[in-house]
Design an enzyme around this catalytic site. Structure first.
Site, short mmCIF file in Angstrom:
data_model
loop_
_atom_site.label_atom_id
_atom_site.label_comp_id
_atom_site.label_asym_id
_atom_site.label_seq_id
_atom_site.Cartn_x
_atom_site.Cartn_y
_atom_site.Cartn_z
N ASP B 119 -3.99 -54.75 37.79
CA ASP B 119 -3.23 -54.33 38.97
C ASP B 119 -3.88 -53.07 39.54
O ASP B 119 -4.87 -52.57 38.99
CB ASP B 119 -1.75 -54.16 38.64
CG ASP B 119 -1.49 -53.04 37.65
OD1 ASP B 119 -2.44 -52.32 37.29
OD2 ASP B 119 -0.33 -52.87 37.25
N ASP B 293 3.06 -62.91 36.50
CA ASP B 293 2.95 -62.07 35.30
C ASP B 293 4.28 -61.39 35.11
O ASP B 293 5.03 -61.17 36.08
CB ASP B 293 1.90 -60.97 35.49
CG ASP B 293 2.43 -59.84 36.35
OD1 ASP B 293 2.47 -60.00 37.59
OD2 ASP B 293 2.87 -58.81 35.80
N CYS B 331 9.19 -76.28 18.82
CA CYS B 331 8.16 -75.28 19.15
C CYS B 331 7.14 -75.18 18.02
O CYS B 331 7.48 -75.26 16.84
CB CYS B 331 8.83 -73.92 19.38
SG CYS B 331 7.66 -72.59 19.72
N CYS B 333 5.05 -72.56 17.42
CA CYS B 333 4.61 -71.20 17.10
C CYS B 333 4.93 -70.87 15.64
O CYS B 333 5.78 -71.51 15.03
CB CYS B 333 5.26 -70.19 18.04
SG CYS B 333 6.92 -69.69 17.52
N CYS B 336 8.63 -70.42 14.64
CA CYS B 336 9.43 -71.65 14.53
C CYS B 336 8.96 -72.54 13.39
O CYS B 336 9.77 -73.22 12.75
CB CYS B 336 9.40 -72.42 15.85
SG CYS B 336 10.29 -71.55 17.16
N HIS B 362 6.58 -66.18 19.69
CA HIS B 362 7.41 -67.30 20.14
C HIS B 362 7.63 -67.26 21.65
O HIS B 362 7.50 -68.28 22.34
CB HIS B 362 8.78 -67.31 19.44
CG HIS B 362 9.69 -68.29 20.09
ND1 HIS B 362 9.65 -69.64 19.82
CD2 HIS B 362 10.62 -68.15 21.08
CE1 HIS B 362 10.51 -70.28 20.59
NE2 HIS B 362 11.11 -69.39 21.36
#
Lengths: 402, 402
Positions: B119, B293, B331, B333, B336, B362
């Site tokens: 940015d 974002d 999920c 990840c 999980c 996650h």
């Protein structure tokens, strides 16, 4: 269940890497600990548990509250750790042993399927809890978290450790801070020996786990001998040396380690509790210690202290802020492979979580690499050469600033 | 250098997975952005940069101070993220752009070799710094870290972003908080348009990077139109919609998004800055947004808020303390796959770093899975079905307690 070893038949053993080792003379039977080689007093061994083997001398990272702080279990394993230590005191208070048991035990709870050693809670009750009342029956104390009242005794500690499904359980003991009077240490040691007997009595032998007794007796050879005799008469799968690393000088600890391991059975693992700095570890192995644990590599990872072959580094020092070099060019951890000292300095100064993650990983990698080098040198019967190299590499401290 | 695309010759394109997509009608030339398919106003595309391709709609995790908080870069990549956003304001103060440049640029500094969008620093100067003085020349401010005095201007912001070696650079702009008076917004927008022109003028075209202009104008269609016209006349590789997600209701933001993307060039990527919650993202994509974002998934990971297909979960709630189920059974990840809600509740309550690590992972996984589902549904021209499923899954909230 522990694999029971039969008599050692040969005086030479082949390890996976094909090297041949001089066999130690002792006959070892019906024990889950196998002594493979010695070099001076240093011992190379292997502990077999139902959850995997532990190469000794072993350093056990500390996973206090069911997590090695700032690390995923898989990463801890990648550093080379075979076993973790978890704290009964913390887990009994939160989330409680009963809850962990309902959830399937500590291993699945924290996603670590290899061996876990649990301490008895005794040491942390003394150092962390409030309003303790110690009697021969046990200890009543208030939680450091919420002030709630709890008790620990040999029986309750064993119950908790069994609820957690620990692989190596420790006897409940009292650990007096040093310095202390001879009579205080003697009295405390004798109470711990009574507690050791009560711990053995309630230990569930049918589960195939190991119970370790803890030698006490401060810096006194005579008291340590008395303690060792008592523990040997009860009989344990392993023997810990407790009551050290509680404020005494390294030289005082080493003086005790010059005699204490020899008071314990040669064919059983010897665990020095709460040790230590890298040079403490090397000195302890030189005196016949097989297992150790300490929060130092993990705690230091969060406070910016880094261990390398050259000694300790303080990453927050300004000398690192423009340094493109890794902490240690020969280290294989992610902090060293992927980041400069300048980056590690920046994220430490910025209080970023990745700083704790990377520095903890590095420190645990350093500790496990140290243990690997120690084991290799014992295997080659060159431990004293290793010790000389270890100290000479540290002599000049960290690499020069750019 | 950006790969320059030639004219699209066919009305059908094969993607890697072999599916066939309806081609959008526009001819696109000499642009690093490829529009692959549409479904309603939702767009499937691909941004090509010298450091890799970015599948759009894309969600960019935020790596403020050269780290996505509580994540290793490799793990961020594993979630499916193609690009990160880093903050000029934070990096210019610490460790400074000049230092990062001396160390080889931001990518190697933070060990992320894929695209980075920076940015301009404008937004954070307004929200974080002290004692700001804004003139048409730029902004003078004091660091929130140590009170030191700094300045930012279009020229200095571009210089910093080029020192960092960013792949997508943003024009320096002013972003007024809403609600604000029409005249205030108009005046601010016109200054930002002058700054956009100055940004373009000092942008080093030879480096093969992209410069994005930022549309301002608050909630006002007319001002947004004027801003878009000005930006188009300057010409940018992409166009951001700024000045939203600054305190207005979702409905107000969506009203702007009903017209603002249409004011921007159809063949260029459209980036909605600072957005947002999962339903903000779905609503923005439905209105033609390609990139977003937000700190929400990472920040929430540290405060115990978890996103799943069923909506948000607060992991510190007591209902989770005995729950052996994962956050989301579908999920992939590590949180999980390897841990119960009970464990995640425990480590959050115990303020363990692993809590931030697992919940952040996650949440980022959830966000990237969401973007993947969005892209797949656009590819199949079934985005409106996806939106219906997305909302119906959230209708009843989290799974019932056990």
């Amino acid at each position: 269940m522990f694999i029971l070893l039969t008599y050692l038949k040969d005086i030479f053993h082949k390890l996976d890497n094909g090297r041949t080792f001089k066999h130690v003379g002792t006959m070892i039977k019906q024990n889950y600990f196998k002594l493979i080689a010695t070099s001076g007093k240093a011992r190379l061994g292997c502990l077999k548990t139902s959850r995997g083997e532990i190469a000794t001398p072993a350093f056990m990272p500390v996973g206090t509250a069911a997590t090695v702080k700032a690390m995923l279990p898989l990463s801890v394993k990648e550093t080379g750790a075979d076993i973790l230590l978890c704290n009964t005191y913390h887990l009994m208070l939160r989330p409680t042993a009963e809850r962990i048991n309902r959830l399937g035990g500590l291993h699945s709870f924290m996603n670590w399927n290899r061996p876990i050693l649990t301490d008895s809670g005794g040491f942390q009750v003394m150092s962390l809890a409030n309003l303790r009342k110690v009697t021969e029956n046990g200890v009543i104390f208030k939680s450091h978290i919420d002030g709630s009242k709890h008790h620990l005794s040999p029986e309750r500690s064993l119950e908790i450790q069994q609820l957690l499904d620990s692989d190596i359980l420790m006897c409940f003991d009292e650990c007096p801070a040093l310095p202390a009077k001879y009579d205080t240490i003697a009295k405390s040691m004798r109470m711990s020996m009574i507690w050791a007997e009560r711990s053995r009595a309630v230990f569930d032998e049918s589960r195939g786990k190991a119970l370790f007794g803890i030698q006490q007796g401060g810096l006194e050879e005579k008291l340590r001998g008395e303690s060792a005799e008592k523990l040997r008469s009860i009989g344990f799968e392993g023997y810990a040396i407790g009551g050290l690393a509680v404020g005494e000088e390294q030289s005082a600890m080493f003086e005790v380690l010059d005699f204490a391991p020899g008071q314990l059975p040669i064919e059983k693992p010897r665990y020095l509790m709460g040790v230590g700095k890298p040079d403490d570890i090397v000195g302890a192995v030189a005196r016949g210690i097989d297992m150790m644990d300490c929060v130092l590599p993990t705690r230091s990872g969060r406070t910016g202290q880094v261990f390398t072959r050259h000694g300790a580094i303080n990453i927050k020092n300004a000398r690192h802020q423009d340094d493109p070099r890794p902490l240690d060019e020969f280290c294989g951890c992610p902090a060293c492979k992927n980041y400069s000292r300048a980056y590690l300095h920046h994220v430490f100064r910025s209080q970023e979580i990745i700083s704790s993650m990377l520095l903890t990983w590095h420190n645990l990698q350093y500790y496990q690499d140290l243990m690997r080098c120690i084991r290799d040198s014992i295997a080659d019967d060159k431990f004293s050469d290793f010790v000389a190299t270890f100290h000479s590499q540290r002599e000049n401290g960290d690499i020069d600033p750019l």
